[in-house]
Design a protein around this motif. Structure first.
Motif, PDB file in Angstrom:
ATOM      1  N   GLN A   1       0.812  -1.215   0.000  1.00 14.64           N
ATOM      2  CA  GLN A   1       0.000   0.000   0.000  1.00 14.64           C
ATOM      3  C   GLN A   1       0.846   1.267   0.000  1.00 14.64           C
ATOM      4  OE1 GLN A   1      -2.755   0.165   3.251  1.00 14.64           O
ATOM      5  NE2 GLN A   1      -3.729   2.034   2.531  1.00 14.64           N
ATOM      6  N   HIS A   2       1.920   1.295   0.795  1.00 13.71           N
ATOM      7  CA  HIS A   2       2.670   2.533   1.007  1.00 13.71           C
ATOM      8  C   HIS A   2       4.034   2.596   0.317  1.00 13.71           C
ATOM      9  CE1 HIS A   2      -0.340   3.742   3.919  1.00 13.71           C
ATOM     10  NE2 HIS A   2      -0.199   2.583   4.540  1.00 13.71           N
ATOM     11  N   HIS A   3       4.570   1.482  -0.129  1.00 11.83           N
ATOM     12  CA  HIS A   3       5.871   1.412  -0.801  1.00 11.83           C
ATOM     13  C   HIS A   3       6.975   2.138  -0.012  1.00 11.83           C
ATOM     14  CE1 HIS A   3       4.121   0.024  -4.708  1.00 11.83           C
ATOM     15  NE2 HIS A   3       3.052   0.567  -4.151  1.00 11.83           N
ATOM     16  N   PRO A   4       7.223   1.712   1.220  1.00 13.41           N
ATOM     17  CA  PRO A   4       8.258   2.396   2.013  1.00 13.41           C
ATOM     18  C   PRO A   4       9.650   2.193   1.401  1.00 13.41           C
ATOM     19  CG  PRO A   4       7.611   0.364   3.072  1.00 13.41           C
ATOM     20  CD  PRO A   4       6.672   0.563   1.914  1.00 13.41           C
ATOM     21  N   GLN A   5      10.459   3.221   1.450  1.00  9.74           N
ATOM     22  CA  GLN A   5      11.819   3.159   0.915  1.00  9.74           C
ATOM     23  C   GLN A   5      12.819   2.638   1.940  1.00  9.74           C
ATOM     24  OE1 GLN A   5      12.552   3.884  -2.356  1.00  9.74           O
ATOM     25  NE2 GLN A   5      10.328   3.948  -2.510  1.00  9.74           N
ATOM     26  N   SER A   6      12.422   2.627   3.209  1.00  9.66           N
ATOM     27  CA  SER A   6      13.306   2.164   4.270  1.00  9.66           C
ATOM     28  C   SER A   6      12.466   1.580   5.404  1.00  9.66           C
ATOM     29  CB  SER A   6      14.143   3.327   4.811  1.00  9.66           C
ATOM     30  OG  SER A   6      13.309   4.264   5.483  1.00  9.66           O
ATOM     31  N   PHE A   7      13.154   0.925   6.314  1.00  5.63           N
ATOM     32  CA  PHE A   7      12.474   0.354   7.468  1.00  5.63           C
ATOM     33  C   PHE A   7      11.897   1.465   8.346  1.00  5.63           C
ATOM     34  CE2 PHE A   7      12.360  -1.614  11.717  1.00  5.63           C
ATOM     35  CZ  PHE A   7      11.503  -2.656  11.434  1.00  5.63           C
ATOM     36  N   GLN A   8      12.593   2.598   8.415  1.00  2.05           N
ATOM     37  CA  GLN A   8      12.095   3.730   9.190  1.00  2.05           C
ATOM     38  C   GLN A   8      10.764   4.234   8.639  1.00  2.05           C
ATOM     39  OE1 GLN A   8      13.305   4.672  12.050  1.00  2.05           O
ATOM     40  NE2 GLN A   8      14.908   3.142  11.875  1.00  2.05           N
ATOM     41  N   GLN A   9      10.634   4.243   7.338  1.00  5.88           N
ATOM     42  CA  GLN A   9       9.361   4.649   6.742  1.00  5.88           C
ATOM     43  C   GLN A   9       8.270   3.635   7.057  1.00  5.88           C
ATOM     44  OE1 GLN A   9       9.923   5.344   2.579  1.00  5.88           O
ATOM     45  NE2 GLN A   9      10.698   7.422   2.909  1.00  5.88           N
ATOM     46  N   LEU A  10       8.601   2.359   7.044  1.00  2.00           N
ATOM     47  CA  LEU A  10       7.619   1.335   7.395  1.00  2.00           C
ATOM     48  C   LEU A  10       7.125   1.544   8.822  1.00  2.00           C
ATOM     49  CD1 LEU A  10       6.101  -1.293   6.675  1.00  2.00           C
ATOM     50  CD2 LEU A  10       8.078  -2.543   7.570  1.00  2.00           C
ATOM     51  N   ARG A  11       8.022   1.930   9.700  1.00  2.00           N
ATOM     52  CA  ARG A  11       7.653   2.156  11.102  1.00  2.00           C
ATOM     53  C   ARG A  11       6.696   3.331  11.272  1.00  2.00           C
ATOM     54  NH1 ARG A  11      12.711   2.056  14.879  1.00  2.00           N
ATOM     55  NH2 ARG A  11      11.048   2.040  16.414  1.00  2.00           N
ATOM     56  N   LYS A  12       6.628   4.220  10.292  1.00  2.00           N
ATOM     57  CA  LYS A  12       5.668   5.322  10.356  1.00  2.00           C
ATOM     58  C   LYS A  12       4.242   4.818  10.149  1.00  2.00           C
ATOM     59  CE  LYS A  12       8.835   8.878   8.821  1.00  2.00           C
ATOM     60  NZ  LYS A  12       9.149   9.869   7.781  1.00  2.00           N
ATOM     61  N   PHE A  13       4.110   3.675   9.467  1.00  2.00           N
ATOM     62  CA  PHE A  13       2.801   3.120   9.168  1.00  2.00           C
ATOM     63  C   PHE A  13       2.349   2.074  10.172  1.00  2.00           C
ATOM     64  CE2 PHE A  13       4.784   4.192   5.032  1.00  2.00           C
ATOM     65  CZ  PHE A  13       4.018   5.319   4.778  1.00  2.00           C
ATOM     66  N   MET A  14       3.286   1.510  10.929  1.00  2.00           N
ATOM     67  CA  MET A  14       2.932   0.506  11.929  1.00  2.00           C
ATOM     68  C   MET A  14       3.984   0.494  13.036  1.00  2.00           C
ATOM     69  SD  MET A  14       3.826  -3.045   9.901  1.00  2.00           S
ATOM     70  CE  MET A  14       2.233  -2.984   9.192  1.00  2.00           C
ATOM     71  N   PRO A  15       3.567   0.210  14.262  1.00  2.00           N
ATOM     72  CA  PRO A  15       4.512   0.234  15.399  1.00  2.00           C
ATOM     73  C   PRO A  15       5.301  -1.064  15.495  1.00  2.00           C
ATOM     74  CG  PRO A  15       2.330  -0.289  16.176  1.00  2.00           C
ATOM     75  CD  PRO A  15       2.203  -0.031  14.690  1.00  2.00           C
ATOM     76  N   ILE A  16       6.252  -1.216  14.620  1.00  2.00           N
ATOM     77  CA  ILE A  16       7.026  -2.457  14.619  1.00  2.00           C
ATOM     78  C   ILE A  16       8.461  -2.178  15.060  1.00  2.00           C
ATOM     79  CG2 ILE A  16       7.651  -2.292  12.179  1.00  2.00           C
ATOM     80  CD1 ILE A  16       7.153  -5.417  12.180  1.00  2.00           C
ATOM     81  N   GLY A  17       8.972  -3.028  15.928  1.00  2.00           N
ATOM     82  CA  GLY A  17      10.352  -2.912  16.379  1.00  2.00           C
ATOM     83  C   GLY A  17      10.604  -1.792  17.360  1.00  2.00           C
ATOM     84  N   ASN A  18       9.558  -1.300  18.017  1.00  2.00           N
ATOM     85  CA  ASN A  18       9.765  -0.174  18.931  1.00  2.00           C
ATOM     86  C   ASN A  18       9.764  -0.584  20.404  1.00  2.00           C
ATOM     87  OD1 ASN A  18       7.065  -0.682  19.207  1.00  2.00           O
ATOM     88  ND2 ASN A  18       6.370   1.383  18.759  1.00  2.00           N
ATOM     89  N   GLN A  19       9.687  -1.885  20.675  1.00  2.00           N
ATOM     90  CA  GLN A  19       9.748  -2.316  22.069  1.00  2.00           C
ATOM     91  C   GLN A  19      10.977  -3.194  22.288  1.00  2.00           C
ATOM     92  OE1 GLN A  19       6.077  -3.698  23.749  1.00  2.00           O
ATOM     93  NE2 GLN A  19       4.981  -1.881  23.073  1.00  2.00           N
ATOM     94  N   CYS A  20      10.876  -4.478  22.092  1.00  2.00           N
ATOM     95  CA  CYS A  20      12.024  -5.353  22.377  1.00  2.00           C
ATOM     96  C   CYS A  20      13.003  -5.414  21.201  1.00  2.00           C
ATOM     97  CB  CYS A  20      11.565  -6.752  22.773  1.00  2.00           C
ATOM     98  SG  CYS A  20      10.994  -7.774  21.401  1.00  2.00           S
ATOM     99  N   GLY A  21      12.524  -5.206  19.971  1.00  2.00           N
ATOM    100  CA  GLY A  21      13.404  -5.173  18.800  1.00  2.00           C
ATOM    101  C   GLY A  21      13.735  -6.520  18.185  1.00  2.00           C
TER     102      GLY A  21
END
Length: 64
Positions: free
Chosen positions: A20-40
């Motif tokens: 849907q969003h075609h993120p260019q980086s993992f950081q951009q993906l994190r803007k669309f979903m809260p992934i990797g922001n707790q234990c990693g």
């Protein structure tokens, strides 16, 4: 399969967000979903899924 247990994010949700969003980086993906922001622990798997899904998109196949 659940990739991020802390936030309940599955591989299907990651693939859907990438399509849907075609993120260019993992950081951009994190803007669309809260992934990797707790234990990693999910970051590596989520990146691999993101890259795999981006390679399925025709415009990215030409770049690779």
């Amino acid at each position: 399969m659940y990739v991020c247990l802390c936030n309940g994010i599955s591989d299907k949700k990651i693939r859907q967000a990438v399509r849907q969003h075609h993120p260019q980086s993992f950081q951009q993906l994190r803007k669309f979903m809260p992934i990797g922001n707790q234990c990693g622990k999910c970051v590596r798997a989520a990146r691999e899924i993101m890259q795999d899904e981006l390679m399925q998109i025709p415009e990215y196949q030409e770049i690779a």
